[in-house]
Write an enzyme that holds these catalytic residues in place. Structure first.
Site, PDB file in Angstrom:
ATOM      1  N   GLY A 249       0.792  -1.227   0.000  1.00 48.88           N
ATOM      2  CA  GLY A 249       0.000   0.000   0.000  1.00 48.88           C
ATOM      3  C   GLY A 249       0.822   1.273   0.000  1.00 48.88           C
ATOM      4  N   GLU A 291       4.790  -5.895   1.418  1.00 51.21           N
ATOM      5  CA  GLU A 291       4.286  -6.366   0.127  1.00 51.21           C
ATOM      6  C   GLU A 291       3.949  -5.241  -0.841  1.00 51.21           C
ATOM      7  OE1 GLU A 291       1.700 -10.264   1.345  1.00 51.21           O
ATOM      8  OE2 GLU A 291       0.780  -8.316   1.562  1.00 51.21           O
ATOM      9  N   PRO A 292       4.929  -4.483  -1.288  1.00 52.59           N
ATOM     10  CA  PRO A 292       4.613  -3.440  -2.262  1.00 52.59           C
ATOM     11  C   PRO A 292       4.204  -4.035  -3.601  1.00 52.59           C
ATOM     12  CG  PRO A 292       6.978  -3.677  -2.015  1.00 52.59           C
ATOM     13  CD  PRO A 292       6.364  -4.558  -0.976  1.00 52.59           C
ATOM     14  N   ARG A 294       1.946  -1.763  -6.234  1.00 49.19           N
ATOM     15  CA  ARG A 294       1.888  -0.543  -7.032  1.00 49.19           C
ATOM     16  C   ARG A 294       3.246   0.167  -7.128  1.00 49.19           C
ATOM     17  NH1 ARG A 294      -2.845   2.366  -7.433  1.00 49.19           N
ATOM     18  NH2 ARG A 294      -3.541   1.273  -5.585  1.00 49.19           N
ATOM     19  N   ARG A 331      -8.895   2.536 -14.741  1.00 49.10           N
ATOM     20  CA  ARG A 331      -8.832   3.105 -13.391  1.00 49.10           C
ATOM     21  C   ARG A 331      -9.610   4.414 -13.231  1.00 49.10           C
ATOM     22  NH1 ARG A 331      -4.665   4.598 -11.154  1.00 49.10           N
ATOM     23  NH2 ARG A 331      -5.207   4.008  -9.027  1.00 49.10           N
ATOM     24  N   TYR A 335     -12.337   4.450 -10.480  1.00 53.81           N
ATOM     25  CA  TYR A 335     -12.192   5.273  -9.282  1.00 53.81           C
ATOM     26  C   TYR A 335     -11.709   6.706  -9.510  1.00 53.81           C
ATOM     27  CZ  TYR A 335      -9.450   0.818  -8.678  1.00 53.81           C
ATOM     28  OH  TYR A 335      -8.858  -0.410  -8.807  1.00 53.81           O
ATOM     29  N   CYS A 362     -17.586   2.007 -26.184  1.00 53.61           N
ATOM     30  CA  CYS A 362     -18.966   2.493 -26.244  1.00 53.61           C
ATOM     31  C   CYS A 362     -19.537   2.704 -24.851  1.00 53.61           C
ATOM     32  CB  CYS A 362     -19.812   1.529 -27.042  1.00 53.61           C
ATOM     33  SG  CYS A 362     -19.267   1.447 -28.729  1.00 53.61           S
ATOM     34  N   TYR A 391      -1.710  -1.805 -12.144  1.00 55.57           N
ATOM     35  CA  TYR A 391      -3.175  -1.928 -12.249  1.00 55.57           C
ATOM     36  C   TYR A 391      -3.725  -1.352 -13.549  1.00 55.57           C
ATOM     37  CZ  TYR A 391      -2.425  -2.998  -7.344  1.00 55.57           C
ATOM     38  OH  TYR A 391      -1.954  -3.557  -6.177  1.00 55.57           O
TER      39      TYR A 391
HETATM   40  C1  LIG Z   1      -3.058  -5.387  -3.176  1.00 56.52           C
HETATM   41  C2  LIG Z   1      -2.274  -5.987  -2.087  1.00 56.52           C
HETATM   42  C3  LIG Z   1      -0.941  -5.602  -1.898  1.00 56.52           C
HETATM   43  C4  LIG Z   1      -0.274  -4.533  -2.716  1.00 56.52           C
HETATM   44  O1  LIG Z   1      -0.858  -3.299  -2.544  1.00 56.52           O
HETATM   45  P1  LIG Z   1      -0.219  -2.022  -3.288  1.00 56.52           P
HETATM   46  O2  LIG Z   1      -1.148  -0.921  -2.947  1.00 56.52           O
HETATM   47  O3  LIG Z   1      -0.232  -2.343  -4.744  1.00 56.52           O
HETATM   48  O4  LIG Z   1       1.145  -1.857  -2.757  1.00 56.52           O
HETATM   49  C5  LIG Z   1      -0.238  -6.224  -0.896  1.00 56.52           C
HETATM   50  N1  LIG Z   1      -0.792  -7.180  -0.129  1.00 56.52           N
HETATM   51  C6  LIG Z   1      -2.067  -7.577  -0.293  1.00 56.52           C
HETATM   52  C7  LIG Z   1      -2.606  -8.637   0.568  1.00 56.52           C
HETATM   53  C8  LIG Z   1      -2.847  -6.998  -1.269  1.00 56.52           C
HETATM   54  O5  LIG Z   1      -4.114  -7.380  -1.414  1.00 56.52           O
END
Ligand SMILES: *Cc1c(COP(=O)(O)O)cnc(C)c1O
Length: 432
Positions: A249, A291-292, A294, A331, A335, A362, A391
């Site tokens: 995130g 867990e990056p 994005r 996207r 959003y 369309c 994404y």
């Molecule tokens: C989507 C997700 C991520 C990555 O999130 P980013 O916003 O792309 O960094 C990491 N862990 C889990 C469990 C996710 O669902």
């Protein structure tokens, strides 16, 4: 001037990415075209790695959340840089294995893993299954017993922190489809069951608190909440875990004003908080995963289009139509995401033209950006949308039977196709 270091402008006034002239890329490969900078992707991976080295004695690893952009080449690049991989479906697992990634370095996520996916994960020997719910735990236990194996698992916890963009709140929220709630004791009961299972080995806890987070504080809070629970498992169940996964995130720049935290800095405050908590509890510091998704690929990518029709509706707005749209970048339609758009062959001209960038699907909502300032567009110009590495391709579809564009990887002035563009034959391949 640009959202990322991999973009620049050359003597012709053309936008470049990793030393490649985007106008030449558009000529060579056609449009619409996804372009990604391998230099930038590798640099971000190294910055995350250095974050653990500088702040946490190297006692952790970043996992690339492959859902952000999944194909064989990206799996190879990030694992070469020492990252592990996070997959959330049989298809992402298949892609990683097809790329030659060692299954031990793959972590399997998802809130409704099918029986088929669980079998596939066990047979492939993935390093860690992140368990979402009790049914799943029971299914993994049963499958592991049948196969005579012990499966390493983590458990996905809802820590009651919800972080997005510049705000985060302690919600205590249990209304999420992902994971076990802490507040009502659900998580503790589930951990008890997991610890009692003979064919699963609980190694750690996982949480994921949001996306596009521009602050270190919510990660610190998440680490504190999770460590408290980690210690409760230690003291009340006599079970010592070893791993803590704090999720992804991390915020990226879509617009120049987005204030992303430098990736190499994320672990500094978290590390302090973790060391303090572990000292207080008298337990060993855990191995940490982040867990990056994005942030590994987003700014490394841009999309190139050819400007088609330009429709000015007096006193309303001007639509600039491109040869792409929501089928390859959904996207904005989904959003209202921000993007930086520019005319790649006129970068040095003033961006004083207010345009709404429209796709060719369309749907009236098929827009890429509304009322955004770009250089004055003319038919045939090359429009670039920056920060499309995450994404976009991974969320693309064949809506209106449009073919997904190719993906070109650039590095040090060289370019190569890493995903071929689809053909019309591809579109009917599975039709009977
Ligand atoms: C989507 C997700 C991520 C990555 O999130 P980013 O916003 O792309 O960094 C990491 N862990 C889990 C469990 C996710 O669902």
């Amino acid at each position: 001037m640009f959202v990322s270091d991999c973009y620049n402008v050359n003597e012709k006034g053309h936008l470049t990415i990793s030393g490649c002239d985007t106008v030449e890329l558009a000529e060579k490969y056609g449009t619409a075209l996804y372009v990604m900078s391998e230099d930038e992707i590798r640099s971000v991976c190294r910055r995350y790695k250095s974050s653990f080295e500088r702040h946490y004695n190297g006692n952790g690893t970043a996992l690339y959340a492959s859902k952000a952009f999944c194909c064989k080449e990206i799996c190879r690049i990030v694992t070469e840089e020492g990252l592990d991989l996070d997959v959330v479906s049989g298809g992402e697992l298949y892609t990683a294995l097809a790329a030659g990634v060692d299954a031990k370095h793959i972590h399997f996520h998802g809130n409704n893993k099918t029986m088929q996916e669980l079998c596939y994960a066990l047979e492939s020997g993935v390093g860690d299954i992140v368990v979402d719910n009790l049914n799943e735990l029971h299914r993994i236990e049963k499958l592991s017993a049948e196969k005579g194996v012990v499966t390493s698992i983590s458990m996905r916890i809802k820590p009651g922190i919800d972080a997005h963009t510049h705000e985060f709140i302690r919600t205590g929220q249990i209304d999420s489809k992902f994971g076990f709630a802490l507040e009502n004791g659900e998580a503790f009961e589930a951990v008890k069951e997991a610890v009692a299972c003979e064919n699963v080995e609980l190694i750690g806890l996982h949480c994921h608190i949001g996306s596009q987070i521009f602050d270190k504080a919510p990660f610190v809070l998440a680490a504190q909440v999770m460590l408290k629970f980690y210690n409760k498992i230690h003291t009340e169940l006599g079970k010592t875990l070893t791993h803590l996964n704090l999720g992804g995130g991390f915020g990226v720049k879509y617009k120049e004003a987005d204030a992303a935290v430098p990736y190499e800095d994320y672990m500094s405050d978290v590390s302090e908080a973790v060391h303090a908590a572990c000292k207080e509890y008298g337990i060993q510091v855990p191995y940490i995963y982040i867990e990056p998704g994005r942030s590994i690929v987003c700014e490394a990518g841009l999309t190139l289009y050819t400007v088609g029709d330009i429709k000015t509706i007096p006193n309303v707005r001007t639509y600039v139509a491109i040869d792409g749209g929501m089928y390859e970048n959904p996207r904005y339609a989904l959003y209202q995401s921000d993007y930086t758009c520019l005319i790649a062959n006129k970068v040095n001209e003033p961006a004083d033209f207010t345009a709404t960038i429209a796709g060719k699907c369309c749907e009236s909502g098929d827009l890429i950006q509304e009322n955004t300032l770009i250089q004055k567009p003319e038919v045939g110009d090359i429009l670039a949308v920056l920060s499309t590495g995450a994404y976009n391709y991974s969320m693309a579809s064949n809506y209106n039977r449009n073919t997904r564009p190719p993906v070109v990887m650039v590095r040090g002035g060289e370019s190569r196709v890493i995903i071929k563009g689809e053909t019309y034959e591809d579109l009917v391949r599975n039709d009977v």
